[in-house]
Design an enzyme around this catalytic site. Sequence first.
Site, PDB file in Angstrom:
ATOM      1  N   TYR A  25      30.174  45.806  29.589  1.00  0.00           N
ATOM      2  CA  TYR A  25      30.930  46.320  30.728  1.00  0.00           C
ATOM      3  C   TYR A  25      32.324  45.726  30.713  1.00  0.00           C
ATOM      4  O   TYR A  25      32.488  44.517  30.545  1.00  0.00           O
ATOM      5  CB  TYR A  25      30.218  45.946  32.035  1.00  0.00           C
ATOM      6  CG  TYR A  25      30.882  46.486  33.279  1.00  0.00           C
ATOM      7  CD1 TYR A  25      30.842  47.851  33.579  1.00  0.00           C
ATOM      8  CD2 TYR A  25      31.549  45.646  34.162  1.00  0.00           C
ATOM      9  CE1 TYR A  25      31.453  48.357  34.717  1.00  0.00           C
ATOM     10  CE2 TYR A  25      32.155  46.140  35.313  1.00  0.00           C
ATOM     11  CZ  TYR A  25      32.107  47.487  35.582  1.00  0.00           C
ATOM     12  OH  TYR A  25      32.712  47.979  36.726  1.00  0.00           O
ATOM     13  N   ASP A  45      36.886  40.049  25.957  1.00  0.00           N
ATOM     14  CA  ASP A  45      36.791  40.219  27.398  1.00  0.00           C
ATOM     15  C   ASP A  45      36.011  39.026  27.933  1.00  0.00           C
ATOM     16  O   ASP A  45      34.786  38.992  27.890  1.00  0.00           O
ATOM     17  CB  ASP A  45      36.101  41.549  27.724  1.00  0.00           C
ATOM     18  CG  ASP A  45      35.971  41.747  29.228  1.00  0.00           C
ATOM     19  OD1 ASP A  45      36.232  40.786  29.980  1.00  0.00           O
ATOM     20  OD2 ASP A  45      35.592  42.854  29.642  1.00  0.00           O
ATOM     21  N   LYS A  48      37.320  36.839  37.485  1.00  0.00           N
ATOM     22  CA  LYS A  48      36.189  36.116  38.092  1.00  0.00           C
ATOM     23  C   LYS A  48      36.438  34.614  38.268  1.00  0.00           C
ATOM     24  O   LYS A  48      37.227  34.222  39.110  1.00  0.00           O
ATOM     25  CB  LYS A  48      34.923  36.398  37.298  1.00  0.00           C
ATOM     26  CG  LYS A  48      34.519  37.882  37.374  1.00  0.00           C
ATOM     27  CD  LYS A  48      33.104  38.129  36.937  1.00  0.00           C
ATOM     28  CE  LYS A  48      32.775  39.608  36.795  1.00  0.00           C
ATOM     29  NZ  LYS A  48      32.123  40.203  37.927  1.00  0.00           N
TER      30      LYS A  48
HETATM   31  C1  PLP Z   1      32.969  41.482  31.123  1.00  0.00           C
HETATM   32  C2  PLP Z   1      33.639  42.161  32.282  1.00  0.00           C
HETATM   33  N1  PLP Z   1      34.856  42.699  32.103  1.00  0.00           N
HETATM   34  C3  PLP Z   1      35.514  43.300  33.103  1.00  0.00           C
HETATM   35  C4  PLP Z   1      34.957  43.394  34.354  1.00  0.00           C
HETATM   36  C5  PLP Z   1      35.702  44.073  35.450  1.00  0.00           C
HETATM   37  O1  PLP Z   1      36.176  43.107  36.346  1.00  0.00           O
HETATM   38  P1  PLP Z   1      36.522  43.514  37.848  1.00  0.00           P
HETATM   39  O2  PLP Z   1      35.249  43.868  38.514  1.00  0.00           O
HETATM   40  O3  PLP Z   1      37.190  42.296  38.403  1.00  0.00           O
HETATM   41  O4  PLP Z   1      37.465  44.670  37.769  1.00  0.00           O
HETATM   42  C6  PLP Z   1      33.692  42.848  34.588  1.00  0.00           C
HETATM   43  C7  PLP Z   1      33.063  42.926  35.912  1.00  0.00           C
HETATM   44  O5  PLP Z   1      31.925  42.592  36.123  1.00  0.00           O
HETATM   45  C8  PLP Z   1      33.009  42.227  33.506  1.00  0.00           C
HETATM   46  O6  PLP Z   1      31.780  41.731  33.657  1.00  0.00           O
END
Ligand code: PLP
Length: 441
Positions: A148, A250, A278
Amino acid sequence: MATTPVYSLDRSAALFAETSRVIPGGVGSNDRALVHPHPIFIERGEGPYMFDVDGNPYIDYLLGYGPLVLGHAPPVITAAVTAQIERGSMFGASHRLEPMVAEALVDLIPSIEMVRFGSSGTEAVLAAMRLARAATARRYIVKFEGQYHGWTDQVALSYAPPPDVAGPILRPTIVPSSEGTAPSVIDDTIVMGWNDLSALDLLFAELGDQIAGVITEPICCNYGVIEPRPGYIEGMRELCDRYGTVLIFDEVQTGFRVALGGAQSVLGVRPDLTCFGKALSAGYAISAVGGRAAIMSLIADRRVLQAGTYNTNPVGLAAIAANLEVLRQPGCFEEMARLSVKLRNGIAEIVAPLGGYVQGSTTVFGVAFGPEPIVNMREGWRNDPDRVMAFKRELRLRGIYTKPTPRDIWYLSTAHEDSHIERTLDVAADAASAMAELEPV
Ligand SMILES: Cc1ncc(COP(=O)(O)O)c(C=O)c1O
């Protein structure tokens, strides 16, 4: 026989009915609707606890879906943020915290030479992909099944494809996660199975000179917690180097969460670009994308657009600065890892007789019910989502709050102590017996 009393949730039920009339699904973000029998409305959080509107306390392992690495309302962050709010909550102009926080990130993360800020992980990912395409003048971004990277059209692809539409394992079909996705993103994206270096090798041999970027969670935290096979991420780095492709980590989940230096410090592999969100800011809406100066400078040249009304928001930057001071203290991550492993081992013992297992890395782990630990999303199809959801429901009804989805992850914070872990294991034993009574294996 279960002994922990089960919570009553009457006020939450009434608020959910009221909210559902004016907010679609009755929740602010889709997965929150998976809380059974209905979403629980939270009144306040303190340290490792949340308290709901019915007065029930929860030991919290959801931690805001990861950000609350210091627990709820940590006084040190509240003080820093309050002081900044009194000086102004936003300027839309440069301010002193910008160089200070950017330098702190550059100091801490060796792959980061320059950094830009945004408001969410989703935004950091978008910027990274745009930078990769601009740096290479190429078209394709490779992403991996089950991972994700936010909810935008470009990456909300093949996150949870059902087996009947997922296509062949070597070159999966791209399955949008939402109706309304622009069909064109499918032409610009390649989806691959994760943790399979030979498949990636074949892909690069065929299309390597057209691949702008590969984006990966370096430790997968969105399908349980799956570590890369030995050599996998190193091999990915090597392929990207050979073909001039930008490697994007990521680390929105893993950054400031699995270690101070993120998954890249655990794995010993440097990406070209990294996305953070986060746990970076301990609960404030701010994210970052950073990496090699040669790529990040495309923004300085105004060849790449990265913008936002809330970028470098001073309240968020004040939170990052205060957060990093705590996280930098010696032993901080080691202590979270010690507690996480203690909890993980205890939960593993409790769920094993019910056909469950636990899989994890440093400070994070996930529970699943299925034959064995998994190495990618497709192996996870063998897990039973209903059983893990039943376990989570029984835990929650007795005061342990975990991520309300079958793709599990438990986070720890610096506010958790041995006593919380011990209480959690007592409740988990009761939750497991309640589950066994409901649906014997
Ligand atoms: C690995 C990863 N990248 C990107 C995101 C997206 O982040 P946000 O919810 O702050 O937009 C998430 C959200 O859970 C994530 O787990």
